[in-house]
Write a protein that holds these residues in place. Structure first.
Motif, PDB file in Angstrom:
ATOM      1  N   ASN A 180       0.768  -1.224  -0.069  1.00 18.03           N
ATOM      2  CA  ASN A 180      -0.214  -0.081   0.049  1.00 18.03           C
ATOM      3  C   ASN A 180       0.859   1.337  -0.011  1.00 18.03           C
ATOM      4  O   ASN A 180       2.110   0.990  -0.184  1.00 18.03           O
ATOM      5  CB  ASN A 180      -0.924  -0.102   1.114  1.00 18.03           C
ATOM      6  N   LYS A 181       0.509   2.378   0.137  1.00 15.96           N
ATOM      7  CA  LYS A 181       1.170   3.591  -0.008  1.00 15.96           C
ATOM      8  C   LYS A 181       2.348   3.686   1.215  1.00 15.96           C
ATOM      9  O   LYS A 181       3.436   3.904   0.729  1.00 15.96           O
ATOM     10  CB  LYS A 181       0.449   4.912   0.502  1.00 15.96           C
ATOM     11  N   ASP A 182       2.277   2.923   2.241  1.00 13.00           N
ATOM     12  CA  ASP A 182       3.216   3.021   3.162  1.00 13.00           C
ATOM     13  C   ASP A 182       4.048   1.870   3.402  1.00 13.00           C
ATOM     14  O   ASP A 182       5.112   1.967   3.966  1.00 13.00           O
ATOM     15  CB  ASP A 182       2.502   3.371   4.387  1.00 13.00           C
ATOM     16  N   ASN A 183       3.611   0.489   3.190  1.00 15.65           N
ATOM     17  CA  ASN A 183       4.333  -0.637   3.620  1.00 15.65           C
ATOM     18  C   ASN A 183       4.055  -1.719   2.606  1.00 15.65           C
ATOM     19  O   ASN A 183       3.139  -1.721   1.798  1.00 15.65           O
ATOM     20  CB  ASN A 183       3.822  -1.043   4.845  1.00 15.65           C
ATOM     21  N   ILE A 184       5.222  -2.146   2.386  1.00 16.50           N
ATOM     22  CA  ILE A 184       5.312  -3.737   1.780  1.00 16.50           C
ATOM     23  C   ILE A 184       5.180  -4.797   2.666  1.00 16.50           C
ATOM     24  O   ILE A 184       5.678  -5.075   3.703  1.00 16.50           O
ATOM     25  CB  ILE A 184       6.289  -3.880   0.807  1.00 16.50           C
ATOM     26  N   TYR A 185       4.087  -5.828   2.566  1.00 18.81           N
ATOM     27  CA  TYR A 185       4.171  -7.016   3.461  1.00 18.81           C
ATOM     28  C   TYR A 185       4.595  -8.374   2.221  1.00 18.81           C
ATOM     29  O   TYR A 185       4.119  -8.372   1.223  1.00 18.81           O
ATOM     30  CB  TYR A 185       2.627  -7.221   3.875  1.00 18.81           C
ATOM     31  N   ILE A 186       5.492  -9.080   3.028  1.00 23.18           N
ATOM     32  CA  ILE A 186       5.550 -10.110   2.234  1.00 23.18           C
ATOM     33  C   ILE A 186       6.279 -11.329   3.151  1.00 23.18           C
ATOM     34  O   ILE A 186       6.639 -11.038   4.374  1.00 23.18           O
ATOM     35  CB  ILE A 186       7.003  -9.792   1.197  1.00 23.18           C
ATOM     36  N   SER A 187       5.969 -12.475   2.683  1.00 22.95           N
ATOM     37  CA  SER A 187       6.326 -13.721   3.518  1.00 22.95           C
ATOM     38  C   SER A 187       7.459 -14.115   2.827  1.00 22.95           C
ATOM     39  O   SER A 187       7.596 -14.511   1.549  1.00 22.95           O
ATOM     40  CB  SER A 187       5.189 -14.755   3.477  1.00 22.95           C
ATOM     41  N   PRO A 188       8.501 -14.674   3.692  1.00 22.70           N
ATOM     42  CA  PRO A 188       9.633 -15.231   3.018  1.00 22.70           C
ATOM     43  C   PRO A 188       9.997 -16.671   2.979  1.00 22.70           C
ATOM     44  O   PRO A 188      10.731 -17.251   2.708  1.00 22.70           O
ATOM     45  CB  PRO A 188      10.876 -14.486   3.910  1.00 22.70           C
ATOM     46  N   GLU A 189       8.691 -17.098   3.280  1.00 23.10           N
ATOM     47  CA  GLU A 189       8.434 -18.585   3.512  1.00 23.10           C
ATOM     48  C   GLU A 189       8.647 -19.277   2.185  1.00 23.10           C
ATOM     49  O   GLU A 189       7.364 -19.456   1.608  1.00 23.10           O
ATOM     50  CB  GLU A 189       7.502 -19.007   4.389  1.00 23.10           C
ATOM     51  N   LEU A 190       9.774 -19.356   1.749  1.00 21.27           N
ATOM     52  CA  LEU A 190       9.843 -20.089   0.250  1.00 21.27           C
ATOM     53  C   LEU A 190       9.234 -21.248   0.124  1.00 21.27           C
ATOM     54  O   LEU A 190       8.572 -21.708  -1.111  1.00 21.27           O
ATOM     55  CB  LEU A 190      11.363 -20.530  -0.120  1.00 21.27           C
ATOM     56  N   SER A 191       9.167 -22.298   1.104  1.00 22.10           N
ATOM     57  CA  SER A 191       8.487 -23.618   0.952  1.00 22.10           C
ATOM     58  C   SER A 191       6.785 -23.249   0.666  1.00 22.10           C
ATOM     59  O   SER A 191       6.172 -24.025  -0.003  1.00 22.10           O
ATOM     60  CB  SER A 191       8.682 -24.395   2.233  1.00 22.10           C
ATOM     61  N   LYS A 192       6.327 -22.350   1.527  1.00 20.98           N
ATOM     62  CA  LYS A 192       4.947 -21.959   1.478  1.00 20.98           C
ATOM     63  C   LYS A 192       4.612 -21.436   0.128  1.00 20.98           C
ATOM     64  O   LYS A 192       3.526 -21.682  -0.473  1.00 20.98           O
ATOM     65  CB  LYS A 192       4.534 -21.019   2.602  1.00 20.98           C
ATOM     66  N   MET A 221      11.660 -23.763  -7.095  1.00 18.58           N
ATOM     67  CA  MET A 221      11.927 -22.342  -7.235  1.00 18.58           C
ATOM     68  C   MET A 221      12.752 -21.751  -6.377  1.00 18.58           C
ATOM     69  O   MET A 221      13.111 -22.169  -5.292  1.00 18.58           O
ATOM     70  CB  MET A 221      10.615 -21.864  -6.513  1.00 18.58           C
ATOM     71  N   SER A 222      13.508 -20.861  -7.138  1.00 15.77           N
ATOM     72  CA  SER A 222      14.805 -20.326  -6.532  1.00 15.77           C
ATOM     73  C   SER A 222      14.259 -19.058  -5.479  1.00 15.77           C
ATOM     74  O   SER A 222      13.292 -18.474  -5.543  1.00 15.77           O
ATOM     75  CB  SER A 222      15.618 -19.894  -7.574  1.00 15.77           C
ATOM     76  N   GLU A 223      15.456 -18.587  -4.611  1.00 18.68           N
ATOM     77  CA  GLU A 223      15.219 -17.523  -3.976  1.00 18.68           C
ATOM     78  C   GLU A 223      15.117 -16.288  -4.860  1.00 18.68           C
ATOM     79  O   GLU A 223      14.304 -15.389  -4.413  1.00 18.68           O
ATOM     80  CB  GLU A 223      16.395 -17.208  -3.186  1.00 18.68           C
ATOM     81  N   ASN A 224      15.883 -16.437  -6.033  1.00 15.61           N
ATOM     82  CA  ASN A 224      15.781 -15.063  -7.043  1.00 15.61           C
ATOM     83  C   ASN A 224      14.195 -15.003  -7.137  1.00 15.61           C
ATOM     84  O   ASN A 224      13.904 -13.795  -7.503  1.00 15.61           O
ATOM     85  CB  ASN A 224      16.509 -15.473  -8.146  1.00 15.61           C
ATOM     86  N   GLN A 225      13.612 -16.125  -7.524  1.00 17.13           N
ATOM     87  CA  GLN A 225      12.103 -16.134  -8.232  1.00 17.13           C
ATOM     88  C   GLN A 225      11.476 -15.166  -7.023  1.00 17.13           C
ATOM     89  O   GLN A 225      10.444 -14.506  -7.288  1.00 17.13           O
ATOM     90  CB  GLN A 225      11.804 -16.901  -8.503  1.00 17.13           C
ATOM     91  N   LEU A 226      11.663 -15.665  -5.916  1.00 18.30           N
ATOM     92  CA  LEU A 226      10.879 -14.883  -4.634  1.00 18.30           C
ATOM     93  C   LEU A 226      11.419 -13.557  -4.594  1.00 18.30           C
ATOM     94  O   LEU A 226      10.405 -12.651  -4.445  1.00 18.30           O
ATOM     95  CB  LEU A 226      11.123 -15.895  -3.635  1.00 18.30           C
ATOM     96  N   LEU A 227      12.431 -13.223  -4.655  1.00 18.73           N
ATOM     97  CA  LEU A 227      12.883 -11.791  -4.518  1.00 18.73           C
ATOM     98  C   LEU A 227      12.269 -11.204  -5.433  1.00 18.73           C
ATOM     99  O   LEU A 227      11.731  -9.930  -5.444  1.00 18.73           O
ATOM    100  CB  LEU A 227      14.464 -11.795  -4.926  1.00 18.73           C
ATOM    101  N   THR A 228      11.741 -11.486  -6.802  1.00 19.11           N
ATOM    102  CA  THR A 228      11.207 -10.720  -7.930  1.00 19.11           C
ATOM    103  C   THR A 228       9.789 -10.084  -7.239  1.00 19.11           C
ATOM    104  O   THR A 228       9.274  -9.350  -7.583  1.00 19.11           O
ATOM    105  CB  THR A 228      10.976 -11.498  -9.190  1.00 19.11           C
ATOM    106  N   ILE A 229       9.190 -11.014  -6.344  1.00 28.77           N
ATOM    107  CA  ILE A 229       7.927 -10.661  -5.851  1.00 28.77           C
ATOM    108  C   ILE A 229       8.243  -9.468  -4.910  1.00 28.77           C
ATOM    109  O   ILE A 229       7.268  -8.534  -5.147  1.00 28.77           O
ATOM    110  CB  ILE A 229       7.173 -11.972  -5.164  1.00 28.77           C
ATOM    111  N   VAL A 230       9.162  -9.604  -4.133  1.00 26.38           N
ATOM    112  CA  VAL A 230       9.523  -8.295  -3.414  1.00 26.38           C
ATOM    113  C   VAL A 230       9.388  -7.104  -4.263  1.00 26.38           C
ATOM    114  O   VAL A 230       8.920  -5.989  -4.138  1.00 26.38           O
ATOM    115  CB  VAL A 230      10.592  -8.524  -2.272  1.00 26.38           C
ATOM    116  N   GLY A 231      10.661  -7.372  -5.505  1.00 25.98           N
ATOM    117  CA  GLY A 231      10.735  -6.344  -6.391  1.00 25.98           C
ATOM    118  C   GLY A 231       9.673  -5.943  -6.879  1.00 25.98           C
ATOM    119  O   GLY A 231       9.329  -4.582  -6.946  1.00 25.98           O
ATOM    120  N   HIS A 232       8.522  -6.741  -7.224  1.00 23.37           N
ATOM    121  CA  HIS A 232       7.188  -6.311  -8.005  1.00 23.37           C
ATOM    122  C   HIS A 232       6.585  -5.263  -7.136  1.00 23.37           C
ATOM    123  O   HIS A 232       6.002  -4.204  -7.603  1.00 23.37           O
ATOM    124  CB  HIS A 232       6.444  -7.566  -8.027  1.00 23.37           C
ATOM    125  N   GLU A 233       6.508  -5.636  -5.676  1.00 18.79           N
ATOM    126  CA  GLU A 233       5.809  -4.510  -4.791  1.00 18.79           C
ATOM    127  C   GLU A 233       6.591  -3.385  -4.776  1.00 18.79           C
ATOM    128  O   GLU A 233       5.709  -2.229  -4.416  1.00 18.79           O
ATOM    129  CB  GLU A 233       5.777  -5.358  -3.640  1.00 18.79           C
TER     130      GLU A 233
END
Length: 249
Positions: free
Chosen positions: A69-81, A105-117
């Motif tokens: 949202n405007k103020d925060n990014i919410y993300i789970s780092p639980e790769l297995s989930k 699935m690699s850590e890099n693929q998960l990192l793109t989700i953080v990057g997306h946000e």
């Protein structure tokens, strides 16, 4: 950006502390790219690292444990989930290639989700977080996927996720593809996980087509056309403006 850890147990934080540290180091390079070339001026106040359960039941009711949202990014780092979530997109169908991709699935693929946000915070997007955000949300979502993947993944990883989502699109287009890209966001989060993700796959592939085929890899040219569409009063749907009606038929 502040780093906030919202886990129910200290052990959960300790389990993911190293991964989060690696993510933050890598994310700085992508943040610098956005600030230099893609008008990232106002960062969110924080990234809130949390569990899948808290992200989808306490902080929101969305079935996907990543949002901003405007103020925060919410993300789970639980790769297995995340792996389980993405395999669930198959709705019980078997596809060994896709299952293998997500199971590994690699850590890099998960990192793109953080990057997306983080990319959502670019000033190049014309809608604000508190706007209704209708008529072109697919462009923003697809561009956030494209840019984060293009800069965080290597060429092989980018090609792999493109092939997987292209195949998922083909598998489910007869079931979930009977609406325009411009309808992205219209009650989409009331559907199943796969119906939600279908719009993301299609948006990413549409933006990829615009940048790589139509604009010969010129991202700024596509943003220029997008801004022209907006500044001229959005006289026609963005899909029609970009002449994409036949792209996924």
């Amino acid at each position: 950006m502040k780093q906030i850890f919202a886990f129910e147990a200290k052990e959960d934080y300790e389990k993911y502390q190293d991964l989060i540290d690696r993510f933050n180091k890598k994310l700085k390079d992508y943040q610098a790219e956005l600030e230099k070339n893609y008008a990232l001026k106002d960062l969110p106040k924080s990234i809130i690292w949390t569990s899948e359960e808290l992200a989808t039941t306490v902080f929101s009711e969305l079935p996907i444990p990543a949002f901003t949202n405007k103020d925060n990014i919410y993300i789970s780092p639980e790769l297995s989930k995340w792996k389980r979530l993405f395999i669930k997109q198959l709705e019980g169908q078997r596809n060994q290639k896709i299952e293998d991709f997500y199971e590994n699935m690699s850590e890099n693929q998960l990192l793109t989700i953080v990057g997306h946000e983080l990319t959502h915070h670019s000033d190049l997007f014309v809608d604000e977080f508190d706007d209704e955000r209708e008529g072109g949300i697919w462009f923003e979502e697809g561009m956030c996927d494209y840019l984060s993947r293009k800069f965080i993944l290597n060429e092989k990883e980018f090609s792999e996720i493109t092939k997987v989502e292209s195949e998922l699109l083909e598998m489910f287009k007869s079931k979930y593809g009977n609406h325009s890209l411009d309808d992205f966001g219209n009650a989409s989060y009331q559907g199943s996980l796969t119906s939600i993700m279908f719009d993301y796959w299609r948006s990413f592939l549409a933006v990829k087509y615009l940048i790589e085929d139509r604009a010969n890899h010129n991202v700024k040219q596509i943003f220029k056309e997008y801004h022209h569409w907006h500044n001229e009063g959005r006289r026609k749907p963005l899909v029609e403006y970009f002449e994409l009606e036949r792209l996924f038929r």
